[in-house]
Design a protein around this motif. Structure first.
Motif, short mmCIF file in Angstrom:
data_model
loop_
_atom_site.label_atom_id
_atom_site.label_comp_id
_atom_site.label_asym_id
_atom_site.label_seq_id
_atom_site.Cartn_x
_atom_site.Cartn_y
_atom_site.Cartn_z
N GLU A 134 45.55 44.49 42.73
CA GLU A 134 45.29 43.05 42.54
C GLU A 134 43.79 42.86 42.44
N LEU A 135 43.40 41.74 41.86
CA LEU A 135 41.99 41.35 41.80
C LEU A 135 41.88 39.99 42.46
N ASP A 136 41.24 39.95 43.63
CA ASP A 136 41.12 38.71 44.37
C ASP A 136 39.90 37.95 43.86
N GLY A 176 31.27 31.03 46.70
CA GLY A 176 31.53 30.91 45.28
C GLY A 176 32.95 31.33 44.97
N SER A 177 33.10 32.32 44.10
CA SER A 177 34.43 32.90 43.84
C SER A 177 34.28 34.41 43.72
N GLY A 178 35.18 35.11 44.40
CA GLY A 178 35.03 36.54 44.58
C GLY A 178 35.52 37.37 43.41
N PHE A 179 35.37 38.68 43.58
CA PHE A 179 35.87 39.65 42.61
C PHE A 179 36.08 40.94 43.39
N THR A 180 37.21 41.02 44.07
CA THR A 180 37.47 42.13 44.99
C THR A 180 38.75 42.85 44.59
N PHE A 181 38.64 44.16 44.39
CA PHE A 181 39.83 44.96 44.10
C PHE A 181 40.62 45.16 45.39
N VAL A 182 41.94 45.02 45.27
CA VAL A 182 42.85 45.23 46.39
C VAL A 182 43.91 46.23 45.93
N HIS A 205 48.98 55.56 33.56
CA HIS A 205 47.96 56.12 34.45
C HIS A 205 47.71 55.21 35.65
N PRO A 206 47.99 55.70 36.87
CA PRO A 206 47.74 54.86 38.06
C PRO A 206 46.26 54.59 38.27
N SER A 207 45.39 55.44 37.73
CA SER A 207 43.95 55.23 37.89
C SER A 207 43.47 53.97 37.20
N LEU A 208 44.16 53.54 36.16
CA LEU A 208 43.75 52.35 35.41
C LEU A 208 44.04 51.10 36.24
N VAL A 209 42.98 50.36 36.61
CA VAL A 209 43.16 49.21 37.52
C VAL A 209 42.73 47.89 36.90
N LEU A 210 42.06 47.89 35.74
CA LEU A 210 41.59 46.64 35.18
C LEU A 210 41.41 46.76 33.68
N TRP A 211 41.87 45.72 32.95
CA TRP A 211 41.55 45.53 31.54
C TRP A 211 40.46 44.47 31.45
N ASN A 212 39.40 44.78 30.69
CA ASN A 212 38.29 43.85 30.55
C ASN A 212 38.05 43.55 29.08
N THR A 233 51.44 44.53 35.15
CA THR A 233 51.18 45.15 36.45
C THR A 233 49.70 45.25 36.75
N ARG A 234 48.83 44.95 35.79
CA ARG A 234 47.39 45.09 36.01
C ARG A 234 46.66 43.78 35.73
N PRO A 235 45.57 43.53 36.43
CA PRO A 235 44.78 42.33 36.15
C PRO A 235 43.98 42.47 34.86
N TYR A 236 43.65 41.33 34.31
CA TYR A 236 42.79 41.24 33.11
C TYR A 236 41.65 40.28 33.43
N THR A 237 40.45 40.62 32.96
CA THR A 237 39.33 39.69 33.03
C THR A 237 38.72 39.58 31.64
N ALA A 238 38.24 38.39 31.31
CA ALA A 238 37.84 38.11 29.92
C ALA A 238 36.59 38.84 29.50
N GLY A 239 35.74 39.22 30.44
CA GLY A 239 34.51 39.89 30.05
C GLY A 239 33.71 40.31 31.25
#
Length: 799
Positions: free
Chosen positions: A281-283, A290-296, A398-405, A447-453
């Protein structure tokens, strides 16, 4: 069963009537280099001598025999073509392609005769698209945003301009009957101790009426399902699966998944991958800061210890499985737990992600967009969606993949780099990052988070690079300020920051043969691609060190080389120590950058020849589970005890206020407990604070075997009256031992000066009088104390 035959032999490269042997996979430059037609573009200034290669059209040819034999259909499959090409076989046009990031498949059943792949210059293709769609701004004067190709082929502020063409990934013939597996999309989840694997299968048929089914196995768990037309899904449940963890948090168990497509006559095709069970997850929750950016991961909140990754060679076809493994093992051994694949490069090969799966390295994957306004019209829009769909599905196992940007710096560029007025309403990529790409990820890989940039604050309500919201890129420090400015703010997540230094001495000697090295010698300047890079290096040094009148010359090159390496390591340390001490407000740092694609002065920790710079060894300290750092907080000096391990840490701490001559002015011992995954702070007593240029503070953690130490000098080096360093050097096979008789600050053994093959296990080391350090040395066959002393550098009295 489907029969796959590699088509890697017998290729030739044609241009202007000449035919040369061609390697497939490969590229035009490597073929011309192998044939002796061009010089090595990495050496001297030969890059400019081969610029013509990227402006030409090239044709690859071989003979094709696509007789189906016992099968009904034969397909020609290109895993990757770079980039704009026309494919013909047996006198027929098979198709035209224009995307390096996709695979391509053609039905060639029964075709025989010449097979040709004619590549149009990437410049020609990009410039034609630009002419059709209109000019868009970018950070570099090359048309890389008008073609779906590795952007850094066109040069970057650390890379050469070597615009490639070629069959850069494997090509094969696939013969099959009845049906084949076209795509498998694996959704892997875990909840309440139950692992679920859903395999969404798409098939291509030659016979519509044939009854098809799929069977699948994960460990001892088996399941099957019918194929309804051209698709089906098979679901498996794995009780109590062992969880995949990032390195430092647990093990990396992987499970083999095997899927088979069958008809009533028997097996038709198979698909095999390895998966891991974990949650990510991406909190991004708002809070008081402000607003966080924490991998969980698996419920565990992480401070991400990251590095940015660029293509490890400007000619990616040369990167072998072994080279990926070597480079990523170097990252893991430096304490890294996250690798960000930067958006000006490529989607890497399976070898990369498999190594990360096994090493426990989380992967942050940028979609390939960087530092430019990208048109959203055809022909680019369709290519972007097609490549995204293919690569999302390809990399999902791949379980190593945790984020699409979504991109690198383009949202920031639109706001701050004067793009908006120049675009005058034209498309620039926002529709990709906030529309197409999140839609594709949500549909295919929920199953994975996405962030726009990156950077991105989460919405247009805040500046894209607002340090209080989301991800932040810290480049004002390198470009305009001293690295002490890193300590002026606490971003929520620092996705890019860094400091330059030249590569290792042996790398320079190989890359610049015969040149008399100076900071501004012709070859050094050519292998410095950053805008005013040497000027920024000089200004960065001037903040801390006494500079020779008129600057460093050829006579001072060795000293300049050493000091720039020191400054790079110290700059990155200033940032990471400060930001780690502010966990959990700051939840990660990603150093720019781990690696280089050629020999160059850059921000890399590992240079273009694979040699480890002092920064690499400093990362081992900075990214260790346990770290001591002395920090100024609101004008007061504090000791931060950073404990990212799973166990509480209660070190016995010794604080010594010392003089540079070696005497102890004041000393005390304190105890401090840091809970697991936490930071504990203690105020340094006033009588322990160093005063003036002749004093400094040493904090040591005893009794844990790690020898952890923090130093605080209240003034820059140019004001410190360092004593003339005195130390003894002894050597033995495989080691160099240094015993200090004075303060010896930032001692560095440049092992590659002993032999080009030599390397050491340590970077910068500070010794107090009477202390000793033993440096392991590999690749040095004839140990010699005088040679070792000549390869040792440290701080000296101001001249």
């Amino acid at each position: 069963m489907l029969d796959a035959t590699p088509l890697s032999e017998g290729w030739t490269l044609h241009h202007d009537g000449a035919a040369l042997p061609a390697a497939v996979p490969g590229c035009v430059h490597t073929d011309l280099l192998a044939a002796g037609v061009i010089p090595d573009p990495f050496l001297g200034r030969a890059e400019t001598e081969v610029a013509w290669v990227g402006r030409r059209d090239w044709t690859y040819e071989t003979m094709l025999d696509a007789a189906p034999g016992e099968h009904e259909q034969t397909d020609l499959v290109f895993e990757g073509l770079d980039t704009a090409a026309e494919i013909r076989a047996g006198g027929q046009l098979l198709g035209r392609v224009r995307n390096m990031h996709r695979s391509h498949r053609f039905d060639v059943t029964g075709l025989q005769g010449p097979l040709s792949v004619r590549f149009t210059s990437a410049y020609t293709e990009a410039e034609a698209v630009r002419e059709r769609l209109g000019e868009r701004p970018n950070a570099y004067p090359e048309p890389f945003q008008y073609i779906r190709k590795m952007a850094c082929s066109f040069g970057w502020d650390w890379g050469p301009t070597l615009v490639t063409a070629g069959i850069w990934k494997p090509v094969r013939l696939e013969r099959w009957s009845t049906a084949r597996i076209a795509r498998v999309r694996p959704l892997v989840t875990v909840e309440d101790g139950l692992g679920r694997v859903e395999l969404y299968v798409d098939v291509e048929r030659t016979r519509v009426e044939a009854a098809l089914r799929v069977t699948a196995r994960v460990g001892d768990v088996r399941a099957s399902a019918e194929i309804d037309g051209t698709s089906g899904v098979v679901r498996l449940e794995v009780p109590d699966p062992a969880l995949w963890w990032p390195r430092g948090y647990g093990e990396q168990p992987l499970y083999d998944v095997e899927l088979e497509l069958l008809s009533e006559a028997g097996p038709l095709d198979a698909w095999r991958r390895r998966i891991g069970f974990r949650t990510v997850e991406l909190d991004r929750s708002p809070d008081a800061h402000g607003s966080g950016f924490t991998f969980v991961v698996n419920g565990e909140r992480l401070f991400a210890r990251g590095v940015n990754w660029i293509p490890d060679d400007v000619f990616p076809s040369r990167i072998t499985r072994e080279r990926y493994r070597t480079r990523l093992t170097q990252a893991a051994e430096a304490g890294v737990d996250l690798v960000r694949i930067w958006g000006g490069g490529i989607y890497e090969s399976e070898d990369f992600y498999e190594a990360c799966d096994e090493l426990g390295l989380m992967v942050w994957q940028d979609f390939p967009f960087a530092c430019a306004a990208y048109p959203e019209e055809q022909p680019l829009r369709g290519e972007v969606e097609a490549e995204a769909r293919e690569n999302v599905v390809r990399l999902m196992p791949h379980p190593s993949l945790v984020l699409w940007n979504g991109n690198n710096e383009n949202l920031w560029g639109f706001r701050d780099w004067d793009w908006e007025s120049r675009l005058a309403g034209n498309s620039w990529g926002e529709g990709y990052y906030l529309g197409v790409l999140p839609r594709v990820v949500a549909e295919l890989d929920p199953t994975r988070p996405y962030t726009a940039g990156s950077p991105w604050s989460g919405s247009w309500d805040h500046h894209p690079n607002d340090p209080a919201h989301g991800t932040h890129h810290s480049w004002d420090v390198w470009n305009r300020l001293d690295y002490a400015a890193y300590r002026s703010e606490v971003p929520r997540f620092v996705a890019e920051f860094g400091w330059q230094a030249p590569p290792a001495y042996a790398t320079l000697r190989r890359a610049l043969p015969g040149e008399r090295l100076a900071p501004d010698s012709p070859g050094m300047l050519h292998h410095q691609k950053a805008d005013d890079g040497n000027g920024k290096l000089a200004r960065g040094l001037a903040h801390h060190f006494a500079m020779p009148e008129g600057g460093f010359s050829e006579r001072d090159f060795d000293r300049w080389h050493y000091l720039t390496q020191v400054n790079q390591a110290r700059a990155v340390a200033a940032g990471i120590e400060h930001w780690r001490s502010h966990w959990p407000v700051c939840a990660g740092t990603i150093v720019w950058q781990l690696n280089d694609c050629w020999p160059v002065t850059s921000w890399a920790a590992i240079d273009g020849d694979g040699r480890e710079k002092p920064l690499y060894h400093e990362l081992k300290r900075l990214y260790a589970d346990r770290l001591l750092t002395l920090q100024l907080r609101d004008g007061e000096l504090v000791l931060a005890v950073i404990n990212q391990s799973a166990e509480p840490w209660s070190p016995s701490l010794t604080l010594r206020r010392m003089s540079v001559e070696g005497g102890v002015v004041a000393e005390t011992s304190v105890g401090l407990a840091a809970e697991a995954r936490s930071v504990a702070l203690i105020r340094v007593p006033k009588d322990l604070e160093p005063v003036g240029p002749k004093e400094f503070l040493v904090a040591d953690a005893d009794g844990d075997g790690d020898g952890l130490r923090a130093l605080h000098f209240p003034v820059p080096d140019r004001e410190v009256p360092y004593p003339q360093p005195r130390f003894d050097v002894t050597v033995a096979p495989g080691k160099v031992t240094v015993t200090a008789h004075t303060l010896v600050r930032d001692l560095l053994l440049q092992a590659d000066r002993l032999a080009p093959t030599a390397s050491t296990d340590r970077g910068l080391v500070t010794l107090l009088p009477g202390e000793q350090v033993t440096l392991a040395v590999r690749g040095w066959e004839t140990p010699d104390a005088d040679a070792a002393r000549a390869a040792l550098y440290c701080m000296e009295p101001t001249r």
